[in-house]
Enzyme design. Structure first.
Site, PDB file in Angstrom:
ATOM      1  N   ASP A  13       0.820  -1.224   0.000  1.00 44.38           N
ATOM      2  CA  ASP A  13       0.000   0.000   0.000  1.00 44.38           C
ATOM      3  C   ASP A  13       0.848   1.265   0.000  1.00 44.38           C
ATOM      4  O   ASP A  13       0.671   2.151  -0.837  1.00 44.38           O
ATOM      5  CB  ASP A  13      -0.914   0.051   1.232  1.00 44.38           C
ATOM      6  CG  ASP A  13      -2.078  -0.916   1.130  1.00 44.38           C
ATOM      7  OD1 ASP A  13      -2.416  -1.333  -0.003  1.00 44.38           O
ATOM      8  OD2 ASP A  13      -2.652  -1.254   2.184  1.00 44.38           O
ATOM      9  N   ARG A  93       0.291   4.741  17.313  1.00 46.42           N
ATOM     10  CA  ARG A  93      -0.098   5.766  16.332  1.00 46.42           C
ATOM     11  C   ARG A  93       0.238   7.200  16.729  1.00 46.42           C
ATOM     12  O   ARG A  93       0.753   7.958  15.917  1.00 46.42           O
ATOM     13  CB  ARG A  93      -1.589   5.644  15.982  1.00 46.42           C
ATOM     14  CG  ARG A  93      -1.969   4.283  15.417  1.00 46.42           C
ATOM     15  CD  ARG A  93      -1.159   3.924  14.207  1.00 46.42           C
ATOM     16  NE  ARG A  93      -1.249   2.495  13.928  1.00 46.42           N
ATOM     17  CZ  ARG A  93      -0.661   1.895  12.903  1.00 46.42           C
ATOM     18  NH1 ARG A  93       0.057   2.580  12.052  1.00 46.42           N
ATOM     19  NH2 ARG A  93      -0.784   0.602  12.745  1.00 46.42           N
ATOM     20  N   ASP A 122      -7.209   3.466  12.976  1.00 42.77           N
ATOM     21  CA  ASP A 122      -5.897   4.097  12.841  1.00 42.77           C
ATOM     22  C   ASP A 122      -5.940   5.448  12.130  1.00 42.77           C
ATOM     23  O   ASP A 122      -5.195   6.361  12.470  1.00 42.77           O
ATOM     24  CB  ASP A 122      -4.926   3.144  12.141  1.00 42.77           C
ATOM     25  CG  ASP A 122      -4.489   2.015  13.066  1.00 42.77           C
ATOM     26  OD1 ASP A 122      -4.463   2.251  14.291  1.00 42.77           O
ATOM     27  OD2 ASP A 122      -4.202   0.916  12.564  1.00 42.77           O
ATOM     28  N   SER A 174      -3.920  -9.720   7.678  1.00 42.91           N
ATOM     29  CA  SER A 174      -3.395  -8.363   7.812  1.00 42.91           C
ATOM     30  C   SER A 174      -2.753  -8.276   9.189  1.00 42.91           C
ATOM     31  O   SER A 174      -3.412  -8.512  10.208  1.00 42.91           O
ATOM     32  CB  SER A 174      -4.529  -7.345   7.686  1.00 42.91           C
ATOM     33  OG  SER A 174      -4.121  -6.129   8.284  1.00 42.91           O
TER      34      SER A 174
HETATM   35  N1  ARG Z   1      -7.823  -3.507  16.190  1.00 46.42           N
HETATM   36  C1  ARG Z   1      -6.570  -2.971  16.564  1.00 46.42           C
HETATM   37  C2  ARG Z   1      -6.686  -1.491  16.865  1.00 46.42           C
HETATM   38  O1  ARG Z   1      -7.558  -0.857  16.372  1.00 46.42           O
HETATM   39  C3  ARG Z   1      -5.475  -3.242  15.572  1.00 46.42           C
HETATM   40  C4  ARG Z   1      -5.619  -2.622  14.208  1.00 46.42           C
HETATM   41  C5  ARG Z   1      -4.587  -3.048  13.186  1.00 46.42           C
HETATM   42  N2  ARG Z   1      -4.700  -4.433  12.884  1.00 46.42           N
HETATM   43  C6  ARG Z   1      -4.154  -5.108  11.859  1.00 46.42           C
HETATM   44  N3  ARG Z   1      -4.279  -6.404  11.872  1.00 46.42           N
HETATM   45  N4  ARG Z   1      -3.539  -4.523  10.865  1.00 46.42           N
HETATM   46  O2  ARG Z   1      -5.896  -0.939  17.586  1.00 46.42           O
END
Ligand code: ARG
Length: 414
Positions: A13, A93, A122, A174
């Site tokens: 990406d 983040r 995110d 993912s």
């Molecule tokens: N659900 C988690 C959060 O919102 C992780 C998000 C990212 N997950 C991923 N498998 N890329 O903090």
């Protein structure tokens, strides 16, 4: 020429994004990659950024800052989202956002682009943090607006533009990974009734296959932060790395959670975070020994608030300062040692001690050493139970099979 900073991971990406942004905005694209301990992903990331068309590729090791200034405050707060998730992704983040802002200012760029999707948490965490730190900067999320509808279309675009694409078969999941934990979703995991297959887990062994002998870890805390293992002082990065290895080898730290996303949907995600699970467990056990009962209760409420705040992307908010002030005050007595037994995926308490221990053996003991004033209990119970006694005198029979005397009297014709 306009300058643009991309939060770059080196994945498909964000690689496609470098080229796409350059074409669409006719801008110079600068990448910035924050190292939060996602070891596997970072090899060759800089070379890859240049090969993809970046004019400059920044990489910075943020692991120490991440653990000390972002992760440990959540540990001290006891913050687990919906009571389970130690928030490895969520808490990374704001720090990545801060780093992007730093690079943007250094490079005199006016835009920050990130690779978050339009239906996740995110994007919110990134953009709210950037708005807080640098309101003058614009954010773009190409995944919310670009024309590619599938991974195949992105790969075709990459091939056409000579962007290096890893030849390895696509991982069916993912995965987001850092030193505090790994989050895994998509593929068969999208069915919450499906037990995660063995290949979904990245860093822990199946508890059933873990060693038949337990491992013991002795963790020392200073003001709520872990500082040593087995009597050896360690840096945050060493300590967390070591607990990830030991815990992972014993199958500790797996979670399987259906959670409420900020954008209104429920999602199913599995997590692996051995160090986080061990440290939260040990930290809570130490607090049981040293915290006053009422402080403990209030802190449990605050822990939920703290977790929601972090999960919802509000790290750079006045609420955090207020909650941190409360938490810091409580952590003044969270100094001591906890011994944890790791066995077949589980954590068990094997011992705890603290100079601030409120456990008083002379009050607790049932032996002749006892100093507790048994006689004082009589008067205490009289006063403590007085409201209940009074209630039942009025509501005689209420809540039992007998008749409610007060109600009967009230209904009687005058
Ligand atoms: N659900 C988690 C959060 O919102 C992780 C998000 C990212 N997950 C991923 N498998 N890329 O903090």
């Amino acid at each position: 020429m306009e300058k643009l900073v991309v939060a770059y991971s080196g994945g498909l990406d964000t690689s496609v994004m470098v080229k796409w942004l350059h074409e669409k905005f006719n801008a110079e694209v600068i990448t910035a990659t924050g190292d939060l301990g996602q070891a596997r992903e970072l090899e060759g990331v800089q070379a890859k950024a240049y090969a993809t068309g970046a004019v400059k590729a920044h990489v910075k090791d943020l692991k120490k800052e991440f653990l000390e200034d972002y992760v440990f405050p959540t540990l001290k707060a006891g913050a687990l989202y919906e009571g389970v998730y130690p928030m490895a992704t969520s808490i990374g983040r704001p720090l990545l956002a801060k780093y992007m802002v730093e690079v943007a200012r250094q490079e005199k760029a006016s835009v920050i682009a990130h690779g978050c999707t339009g239906k996740g948490n995110d994007q919110v965490r990134f953009e709210v943090s950037i708005a807080a730190l640098a309101p003058e900067l614009r954010c773009i999320a190409p995944l919310r607006e670009w024309e590619f509808r599938s991974r195949e279309e992105e790969i075709a675009y990459a091939r056409k533009h000579g962007i290096p694409v890893a030849a390895t078969a696509k991982n069916p999941y993912s995965i987001d990974e850092n030193i505090w934990g790994t989050a895994i979703e998509c593929g068969v995991l999208e069915d919450p009734m499906v037990e995660p297959p063995a290949d979904a887990y990245q860093l822990t062994v199946d508890p059933a296959l873990a060693p038949d002998a337990p491992a013991y870890v002795e963790i020392e805390f200073l003001d709520g932060a872990p500082v040593a293992l087995g009597g050896t002082p360690l840096s945050a990065v060493e300590l967390v790395g070591m607990l990830n290895r030991i815990g992972g080898a014993h199958g500790v730290g797996r979670m399987d959670l259906v959670e409420n996303r900020l954008v209104g949907i429920k999602s199913r995600e599995i997590y692996e975070a051995p160090a986080a699970v061990i440290l939260h467990f040990a930290h809570t056990e130490l607090e049981r020994l040293t915290l006053d009962k009422r402080v403990m209760n209030m802190k449990a409420h605050m822990a939920n608030e703290y977790a929601d705040m972090v999960y919802n992307g509000l790290w750079f908010s006045p609420l955090r300062n207020a909650l941190d002030a409360f938490v810091s005050e409580t952590q003044k007595s969270v100094t001591g040692t906890v011994r944890v037994k790791l066995f077949k995926g589980g954590t068990a308490i094997a011992g705890r001690k603290s100079v601030y221990s409120l456990y008083n053996a002379r009050l607790a003991t049932y032996t002749a050493e006892d100093t507790f004033d048994h006689g004082a209990s009589e008067g205490f119970i009289k006063i403590f139970g007085l409201p209940v006694k009074t209630y039942h005198q009025v509501h005689a029979g209420a809540g039992t099979n007998g008749e409610d005397v007060a109600k009967k009297a009230a209904l009687e014709p005058r």
